[in-house]
Scaffold this active site. Structure first.
Site, mmCIF file in Angstrom:
data_model
loop_
_atom_site.group_PDB
_atom_site.id
_atom_site.type_symbol
_atom_site.label_atom_id
_atom_site.label_comp_id
_atom_site.label_asym_id
_atom_site.label_seq_id
_atom_site.Cartn_x
_atom_site.Cartn_y
_atom_site.Cartn_z
ATOM 1 N N CYS A 77 0.874 -1.177 0.000
ATOM 2 C CA CYS A 77 0.000 0.000 0.000
ATOM 3 C C CYS A 77 0.909 1.224 0.000
ATOM 4 O O CYS A 77 2.041 1.148 -0.467
ATOM 5 C CB CYS A 77 -0.947 -0.021 1.210
ATOM 6 S SG CYS A 77 -0.125 0.167 2.801
ATOM 7 N N ARG A 78 0.444 2.333 0.498
ATOM 8 C CA ARG A 78 1.250 3.554 0.499
ATOM 9 C C ARG A 78 2.390 3.466 1.511
ATOM 10 O O ARG A 78 3.529 3.744 1.194
ATOM 11 C CB ARG A 78 0.362 4.764 0.799
ATOM 12 C CG ARG A 78 1.120 6.069 0.821
ATOM 13 C CD ARG A 78 0.199 7.256 1.169
ATOM 14 N NE ARG A 78 1.015 8.382 1.558
ATOM 15 C CZ ARG A 78 1.464 8.608 2.787
ATOM 16 N NH1 ARG A 78 1.157 7.793 3.772
ATOM 17 N NH2 ARG A 78 2.214 9.660 3.049
#
Length: 116
Positions: A77-78
């Site tokens: 993810c980020r």
């Protein structure tokens, strides 16, 4: 800060994979399902790792049938937080060999690895 993003967390029950390890696996063309659990907007506008499959975290529970039980899974993810949640969800549903990509796309970019 950079070192912290690449270090392992031994207290986590979910396996942790550094972006360095992920890049090595991709370079070696090892069998791997790379699942990106960010939003579609983040995936498109903020770029993504080549070869990753977008399954946003809110849709993961409904799209688990798209993930093979037979091939190792890396979740990104980020920053590594949503992917940790996703890895936990998959593990609880019987998936094995699931790893969270520690530091996520932030660490991936800081390492200078390619995005699309």
């Amino acid at each position: 800060m950079f070192q912290k993003l690449f270090s392992r967390s031994p207290s986590s029950p979910i396996k942790q994979m550094t972006v360095i390890e992920l890049q090595e696996k991709l370079n070696a063309q090892e069998p791997l399902q790379l699942i990106d659990v960010r939003s579609a907007e983040e995936y498109q506008h903020d770029k993504h790792v080549v070869g990753s499959k977008l399954i946003p975290l809110p849709a993961l529970s409904h799209r688990m049938s798209e993930i093979s039980h037979d091939t190792p899974i890396a979740i990104i993810c980020r920053s590594g937080n949503r992917s940790q949640v996703a890895a936990d969800m998959l593990t609880k549903q019987g998936f094995s060999n699931v790893s969270n990509v520690r530091g996520g796309m932030i660490a991936w970019r800081q390492a200078g690895y390619p995005v699309r």
